[in-house]
Structures are given as structure tokens and as C-alpha cells.
Design an enzyme around this catalytic site. Sequence first.
Site, short mmCIF file in Angstrom:
data_model
loop_
_atom_site.label_atom_id
_atom_site.label_comp_id
_atom_site.label_asym_id
_atom_site.label_seq_id
_atom_site.Cartn_x
_atom_site.Cartn_y
_atom_site.Cartn_z
N GLU A 91 -57.49 25.12 -21.22
CA GLU A 91 -56.27 24.32 -21.10
C GLU A 91 -55.78 24.60 -19.70
OE1 GLU A 91 -54.83 22.13 -23.00
OE2 GLU A 91 -56.23 22.33 -24.68
N THR A 136 -58.30 30.81 -11.35
CA THR A 136 -57.31 30.17 -10.48
C THR A 136 -56.58 31.20 -9.62
OG1 THR A 136 -55.13 29.11 -10.58
CG2 THR A 136 -55.80 30.27 -12.54
N ASP A 137 -56.05 30.74 -8.50
CA ASP A 137 -55.24 31.63 -7.66
C ASP A 137 -53.89 31.93 -8.31
OD1 ASP A 137 -54.08 29.11 -7.33
OD2 ASP A 137 -54.03 29.17 -5.15
N GLU A 138 -53.55 31.16 -9.37
CA GLU A 138 -52.21 31.33 -9.98
C GLU A 138 -52.06 32.68 -10.66
OE1 GLU A 138 -50.73 27.80 -11.93
OE2 GLU A 138 -52.00 26.52 -10.70
N TYR A 161 -49.87 29.46 -18.74
CA TYR A 161 -51.21 29.10 -18.25
C TYR A 161 -51.81 30.23 -17.43
CZ TYR A 161 -54.66 27.21 -14.98
OH TYR A 161 -55.79 27.02 -14.21
N SER A 164 -52.65 33.37 -19.34
CA SER A 164 -53.86 33.27 -20.19
C SER A 164 -55.12 33.33 -19.33
CB SER A 164 -53.83 31.99 -21.04
OG SER A 164 -53.95 30.84 -20.22
N LYS A 165 -55.08 32.75 -18.14
CA LYS A 165 -56.24 32.83 -17.23
C LYS A 165 -56.41 34.28 -16.75
CE LYS A 165 -58.59 29.97 -15.95
NZ LYS A 165 -59.83 29.37 -16.53
N LYS A 200 -51.75 15.81 -13.14
CA LYS A 200 -51.65 16.73 -12.01
C LYS A 200 -51.07 15.97 -10.82
CE LYS A 200 -53.67 19.99 -14.40
NZ LYS A 200 -55.04 19.92 -14.82
N ARG A 225 -48.60 24.36 -1.99
CA ARG A 225 -49.90 24.56 -2.61
C ARG A 225 -50.97 24.45 -1.53
NH1 ARG A 225 -46.88 26.21 -5.77
NH2 ARG A 225 -46.68 25.78 -8.00
N HIS A 295 -41.18 27.97 -11.71
CA HIS A 295 -42.03 27.29 -10.72
C HIS A 295 -42.44 28.21 -9.57
CE1 HIS A 295 -42.46 23.21 -8.40
NE2 HIS A 295 -43.58 23.89 -8.46
P1 NAD Z 1 -59.34 19.91 -17.12
O1 NAD Z 1 -58.14 20.09 -17.98
O2 NAD Z 1 -59.51 18.66 -16.35
O3 NAD Z 1 -60.66 20.08 -18.02
C1 NAD Z 1 -60.79 21.07 -18.99
C2 NAD Z 1 -61.96 20.70 -19.89
O4 NAD Z 1 -62.13 21.74 -20.88
C3 NAD Z 1 -61.76 19.40 -20.66
O5 NAD Z 1 -62.93 18.62 -20.62
C4 NAD Z 1 -61.47 19.87 -22.09
O6 NAD Z 1 -61.89 18.94 -23.09
C5 NAD Z 1 -62.29 21.14 -22.15
N1 NAD Z 1 -61.79 22.07 -23.17
C6 NAD Z 1 -60.50 22.45 -23.37
N2 NAD Z 1 -60.43 23.29 -24.42
C7 NAD Z 1 -61.70 23.45 -24.87
C8 NAD Z 1 -62.27 24.20 -25.94
N3 NAD Z 1 -61.52 24.96 -26.75
N4 NAD Z 1 -63.61 24.15 -26.12
C9 NAD Z 1 -64.39 23.39 -25.31
N5 NAD Z 1 -63.90 22.63 -24.31
C10 NAD Z 1 -62.56 22.68 -24.10
O7 NAD Z 1 -59.36 21.18 -16.18
P2 NAD Z 1 -59.92 21.36 -14.69
O8 NAD Z 1 -58.85 21.03 -13.74
O9 NAD Z 1 -61.24 20.69 -14.60
O10 NAD Z 1 -60.11 22.94 -14.67
C11 NAD Z 1 -61.37 23.53 -15.02
C12 NAD Z 1 -61.27 25.03 -14.83
O11 NAD Z 1 -60.93 25.33 -13.47
C13 NAD Z 1 -60.19 25.69 -15.67
O12 NAD Z 1 -60.71 26.93 -16.15
C14 NAD Z 1 -59.04 25.92 -14.71
O13 NAD Z 1 -58.28 27.04 -15.08
C15 NAD Z 1 -59.80 26.16 -13.42
N6 NAD Z 1 -59.09 25.83 -12.16
C16 NAD Z 1 -58.56 24.60 -11.98
C17 NAD Z 1 -57.95 24.28 -10.77
C18 NAD Z 1 -57.39 22.89 -10.50
O14 NAD Z 1 -56.80 22.67 -9.44
N7 NAD Z 1 -57.55 21.93 -11.39
C19 NAD Z 1 -57.88 25.23 -9.76
C20 NAD Z 1 -58.44 26.49 -9.98
C21 NAD Z 1 -59.06 26.76 -11.19
P1 TYD Z 2 -49.81 20.65 -10.43
O1 TYD Z 2 -50.70 19.55 -10.00
O2 TYD Z 2 -49.27 20.64 -11.83
O3 TYD Z 2 -50.61 22.01 -10.13
P2 TYD Z 2 -50.11 23.55 -10.25
O4 TYD Z 2 -48.79 23.61 -10.87
O5 TYD Z 2 -51.15 24.15 -11.12
O6 TYD Z 2 -50.13 24.06 -8.84
O7 TYD Z 2 -48.56 20.72 -9.45
C1 TYD Z 2 -48.72 20.91 -8.07
C2 TYD Z 2 -47.33 21.05 -7.46
O8 TYD Z 2 -46.63 19.81 -7.61
C3 TYD Z 2 -46.47 22.09 -8.16
O9 TYD Z 2 -45.64 22.72 -7.19
C4 TYD Z 2 -45.61 21.28 -9.10
C5 TYD Z 2 -45.42 19.98 -8.35
N1 TYD Z 2 -45.27 18.76 -9.20
C6 TYD Z 2 -44.20 17.90 -8.99
O10 TYD Z 2 -43.35 18.12 -8.12
N2 TYD Z 2 -44.12 16.78 -9.77
C7 TYD Z 2 -45.03 16.51 -10.75
O11 TYD Z 2 -44.89 15.47 -11.47
C8 TYD Z 2 -46.13 17.41 -10.94
C9 TYD Z 2 -47.15 17.14 -12.02
C10 TYD Z 2 -46.21 18.53 -10.15
#
Ligand code: NAD
Ligand code: TYD
Length: 355
Positions: A91, A136-138, A161, A164-165, A200, A225, A295
Site C-alpha cells: 500500500e 522509500t526515503d520516507e 505508510y 509500515s515501510k 499521487k 520532494r 506532512h
Molecule cells: P502502487 O500503489 O502503484 O502499486 C502497488 C502494487 O502492489 C499494486 O499493483 C497493488 O495491487 C499491489 N499490492 C498491494 N497490496 C498487495 C498485496 N497484499 N498482495 C499483492 N499485491 C499487492 O505503488 P508504487 O508507487 O508502484 O510503489 C511500489 C513500491 O515502491 C512500494 O513498495 C512503495 O513503497 C515503493 N516506493 C514508491 C515510491 C513512489 O514514488 N511511488 C518511491 C519509493 C518507493
Molecule cells: P505524493 O505524490 O502523495 O507523494 P508523497 O507524499 O509520498 O511524497 O505527494 C507529493 C507532495 O505533494 C507531498 O508534499 C504532498 C503534496 N500533495 C499536494 O499538495 N496535493 C495533492 O493533491 C497531493 C496528492 C499531494
Amino acid sequence: MNINGNILVTGGAGFIGANFIHYLFEQTDFTGLVINVDKLTYAGNLENLSDISQKYDDRYRFHQIDICNYEAMDVIFTKYQPQVIVHFAAESHVDRSIHGPKEFIETNIIGTFNLLELARKHWQDRQDVLFHHISTDEVYGSLGETGYFYEDTPYDPRSPYSSSKASSDHLVSAYFHTYKLPVTISNCSNNYGPYQFPEKLIPLMISNMLEDKNLPVYGDGRNIRDWLYVEDHCSGIWKIIQNGRRGETYNIGGENEWENIKLLHVLCELVARKSGKDLNKILDLITYVKDRAGHDRRYAINCDKIKNELGWTQSVDFSQGLEKTVEWYLANTEWIENIKTGEYQKWIDKNYSNE
Ligand code: NAD
Ligand code: TYD
């Protein structure tokens, strides 16, 4: 490591996982099977891989499974005997974790624990295998105006989030130290690019601009970010899988910091130019809204380690990457439409209807 076995990707139907599967087939010399296990939550979308499943049907397999289901995952391990696990499934959205943390605990912590247990059971003492965990860097918390996250920055997660990571990162690391399971971890900054779910920041804003909807900016819009094009994240993961030192963490980042509001202005100009919409009308949609709870103010990654040790570097400059991303969303309005009219919309209606 010589990779001559199968690769199990979890969460491959999501944003980064789907990009990684594209990358594996299209930009590496890997010739084995890719098994994608995904629960298909609201964020999982098989449309992201329809071309792959057609073009590579001899080397691509999909199974709709929840990683929390130990027995079902056990069958997958027995059947495919993966050499490498690339664990994306999670998630992933901070706002959703604030509204309902339970699924984050289940998938991100229990799901990762299940996979680690299965890897330990099936791999025994093998060392020619790898569990690569995507994080994630978070997990490092929030920065002030200066400084960077390094691999040894103490963990200080703030949202359900990120905590949990962080918890899953610690479990992965513990399995290396305790059971000698070959693992690597990458902690990456914010990704952007094709197939990103329009909850996002970047895809949400593009899609709202196209529909003349408000562009909600949280708080004062000055949170920062560090943005990385998703394909550069994939190339970093591939480098770590091949040559990363076992038990190590590698930070991956864009070295590309933007205040949200400044990024949004650039995006408005780009969408106006590419879509022919009126820029002033788009700018009028910008709406400051209540800040996100807890935030984090600023994220910024130091990624010298992966650069120096593994020769990785970013290849996509931000203006090119944003342009490609906007073009992709403009060319794929049906993809956005399909998502927004499905399960996701029902969730939004249920959770945000009173706000
Ligand atoms: P996303 O939400 O787009 O995709 C997550 C995928 O995992 C989905 O296809 C979902 O169906 C699947 N999934 C969720 N719960 C599941 C379960 N219980 N069993 C099997 N599949 C399940 O996420 P994303 O942005 O592609 O992120 C992927 C990974 O990268 C995550 O671990 C996230 O923490 C990490 N990450 C994301 C970012 C970012 O900017 N998006 C940055 C750093 C790290
Ligand atoms: P997001 O894409 O949710 O990534 P993360 O919170 O994991 O960094 O958000 C990126 C930045 O944008 C974060 O500072 C929150 C902000 N944000 C908004 O200002 N408005 C929005 O509708 C969303 C989704 C994010």
C-alpha cells in the site's frame, strides 16, 4: 551475480512494478521467466502490462494473489523456484494510510514477513539467490532546509505508510543478519512517469487539469520532494540486483528538489502547451487546501553510494521526464478514465464525501 533463473516480481501491476517489468523485457539481457504476483487492489492494473503479456507470453506469468496468503505464495515458490524476488507490493499512498492504516500494516509488514519466511524455507542456505526489497526515503523522516538522507541516517518515520515501510525494511535486514538470507534494500525518492496512479501529485494534477478540476495544494505548497524518473529507479534496482553487496541498503534519488507549488506551475505550463488549453484558466484551478496531517516538510537523497559502487546515474533530465510524462497522460486519457470510474471512485466517494 549471474541471473539464470526466474524472477518473481510482487506488485508488478502497480506503477513502479509495471515499469520494472517493462524495463526487464525491453532494456536488459535477462532471458528467464518473470512471474508477476499482484493482488490487484485499486492500484493494480493489468492494462499496464497488456503489451508485455501479448509480446512475451512465453516468458511472462501473472497470478492474482495476496502476498499475505502464505499458502498461495508457497505454491508459487514451489512451482517457479525463483532465483530473485523483487518486492514492490505495498500500500503506497500516504493520504490513504492516514484514513485507514490497517491495510498498510497487513500488506507492508505481514506481507513482507510472509515472503521472507517463504524465501528462507525455499532457499535454505543458497547464496546464489536474492531478495530485493523496494523501499522509500520516507522512512528517514523529514528534513529541514538543509541536509540529506544517507544510508545510515536513523529511521524516523512519521506516517502510517512510512512506518509500515520502515518496519518491513527492518525485517528484511533482520533476515540477513539472523538467517544469512541474501537481501538488498533500496530506498528511493519520489518517482514520476507513465502508469502512476492518479492519486499521487503529478498524475493527479495532470488529470485534474484535463478535466478542469481544482488543483489541491496542501498547506503552503512549499514542501519539497526529490523527483526521479521511474525508469531511472528501475535501472538502479537492476544494478543492485546484479552487483549490489548483500545485506546493504542503497539510496536512489533524483538530486532534483522541487517545492510542490513551483513544480505545479511548471506542470501547468507544460499541460497548457501540449494540450492547447488556456494557461490562465489552468492556473486559476490552483486551490490551497488544508494541510496533510503530519506532512513531512522536505525529502532529499544523497545517492553517492550507488553512484560510486555500482556506476548508476540518473539518465533522464527533469524537464524531459516531465514532458514525456505529460505526453503519456495526454495520449492515455482512456487509461485514466478506466481507473477513475472503477473501485477507486467508490473508495473516494466513501471516504471523502463529507470533506
Ligand atoms: P502502487 O500503489 O502503484 O502499486 C502497488 C502494487 O502492489 C499494486 O499493483 C497493488 O495491487 C499491489 N499490492 C498491494 N497490496 C498487495 C498485496 N497484499 N498482495 C499483492 N499485491 C499487492 O505503488 P508504487 O508507487 O508502484 O510503489 C511500489 C513500491 O515502491 C512500494 O513498495 C512503495 O513503497 C515503493 N516506493 C514508491 C515510491 C513512489 O514514488 N511511488 C518511491 C519509493 C518507493
Ligand atoms: P505524493 O505524490 O502523495 O507523494 P508523497 O507524499 O509520498 O511524497 O505527494 C507529493 C507532495 O505533494 C507531498 O508534499 C504532498 C503534496 N500533495 C499536494 O499538495 N496535493 C495533492 O493533491 C497531493 C496528492 C499531494
